[in-house]
Design a protein around this motif. Structure first.
Motif, PDB file in Angstrom:
ATOM      1  N   ARG A   1      41.280  39.628  36.654  1.00 19.51           N
ATOM      2  CA  ARG A   1      42.046  40.226  35.553  1.00 19.51           C
ATOM      3  C   ARG A   1      41.870  39.437  34.247  1.00 19.51           C
ATOM      4  O   ARG A   1      42.327  39.868  33.194  1.00 19.51           O
TER       5      ARG A   1
ATOM      6  N   SER B   1      53.181  39.385  45.848  1.00 22.26           N
ATOM      7  CA  SER B   1      52.929  38.183  45.064  1.00 22.26           C
ATOM      8  C   SER B   1      53.685  37.023  45.723  1.00 22.26           C
ATOM      9  O   SER B   1      54.861  37.166  46.066  1.00 22.26           O
TER      10      SER B   1
ATOM     11  N   ASN C   1      41.894  48.968  38.991  1.00 19.29           N
ATOM     12  CA  ASN C   1      41.621  47.576  39.362  1.00 19.29           C
ATOM     13  C   ASN C   1      41.017  47.531  40.772  1.00 19.29           C
ATOM     14  O   ASN C   1      39.945  46.958  40.997  1.00 19.29           O
TER      15      ASN C   1
ATOM     16  N   LYS D   1      54.698  31.021  40.582  1.00 21.92           N
ATOM     17  CA  LYS D   1      54.380  31.154  39.146  1.00 21.92           C
ATOM     18  C   LYS D   1      55.604  31.544  38.321  1.00 21.92           C
ATOM     19  O   LYS D   1      55.474  31.912  37.159  1.00 21.92           O
TER      20      LYS D   1
END
Ligand SMILES: Nc1ncnc2c1ncn2[C@@H]1O[C@H](COP(=O)(O)OS(=O)(=O)O)[C@@H](OP(=O)(O)O)[C@H]1O
Ligand SMILES: Nc1ncnc2c1ncn2[C@@H]1O[C@H](COP(=O)(O)OP(=O)(O)O)[C@@H](O)[C@H]1O
Length: 207
Positions: free
Chosen positions: A66, A35, A83, A143
């Protein structure tokens, strides 16, 4: 497979005919990495560059899918596996439709990425390792998720208390903590040109 008595119904148009219609080959560009490594940022730049060259593209991004098709999945190893499995299958449909499909997923497990690769012909799947040190990703923290993971607000965060298995033999490695975004973009485009995914003359293609 849970259902039995399922028989494939063939279409009268095949992938190569769709590729001929759009004028280029279809392929998956699979961006994997931590990430904050720059998967999404690079993906949108690659897509823009391909679009400029009149190539039909679509991005599948973890944060986006998602919120839709995979909104029933979390971040346990099993859910990450599911996923990636679903995205692999969706990508396969997209490649069959003639689309250059860009996938930006952490996809932390080698085994899960390998399962996706096996859905495709060898030249239809390009693994791009978006490599960036954890220290740099955490410094970027676009984020503020690493901050939450360090404080215990998020558990099972990749790189902190969940694993990331580096690709063993990726097709491309872009080192986003060592080079500019422009350089990484150029690296991907050069690869696609060298391997004749783009600027490919369709008349060379035998169907
Ligand atoms: N626990 C945990 N671990 C990792 N990432 C987390 C987590 N919780 C939320 N997020 C956010 O979800 C994005 C990753 O989704 P992916 O579908 O790419 O993950 S995976 O491939 O199934 O591992 C990831 O997006 P990127 O930062 O773009 O990678 C995060 O924004
Ligand atoms: N060389 C680089 N390549 C890609 N992103 C970079 C680079 N340098 C800094 N960044 C920044 O790092 C962040 C990467 O975030 P993002 O693309 O969302 O990563 P990921 O999708 O891997 O989580 C962005 O804020 C981007 O502007």
């Amino acid at each position: 497979m849970k259902a039995s008595n399922i028989i494939w119904h063939k279409s009268k148009i095949v992938k190569e005919e769709r590729q001929k219609l759009v004028g280029h080959r279809s392929v998956v560009l699979w961006f994997t990495g931590l990430s904050g490594a720059g998967k999404s940022t690079l993906c949108v730049e690659v897509e823009r560059e391909l679009h400029k060259r009149r190539i039909l593209t679509y991005i599948l991004d973890g944060d986006n899918v998602r919120q839709g098709i995979n909104k029933n999945l979390g971040f346990s190893p099993e859910d990450r596996k599911e996923n990636i499995r679903r995205i692999g299958e969706i990508s396969k449909l997209m490649v069959d439709a003639g689309i250059v499909t860009l996938c930006a997923f952490i996809s932390p497990y080698c085994k899960d990425r390998k399962i996706v690769r096996q859905l495709f012909n060898e030249e239809e799947f390009i693994e791009i390792y978006v490599k960036c040190s954890l220290i740099e990703c955490e410094k970027r923290d676009p984020k503020k998720l690493y901050k939450k993971a360090r404080s215990g607000e998020i558990i099972g965060f990749t790189g902190i208390d969940a694993p990331y298995e580096e690709p063993v033999n990726p097709d491309i490695i872009v080192e986003t903590d060592k080079q500019s975004l422009e350089k990484s973009l150029q690296q991907v485009i050069d690869y696609l040109e060298q391997k004749q995914y783009i600027n490919f003359k369709y008349t060379d293609y035998s169907i």
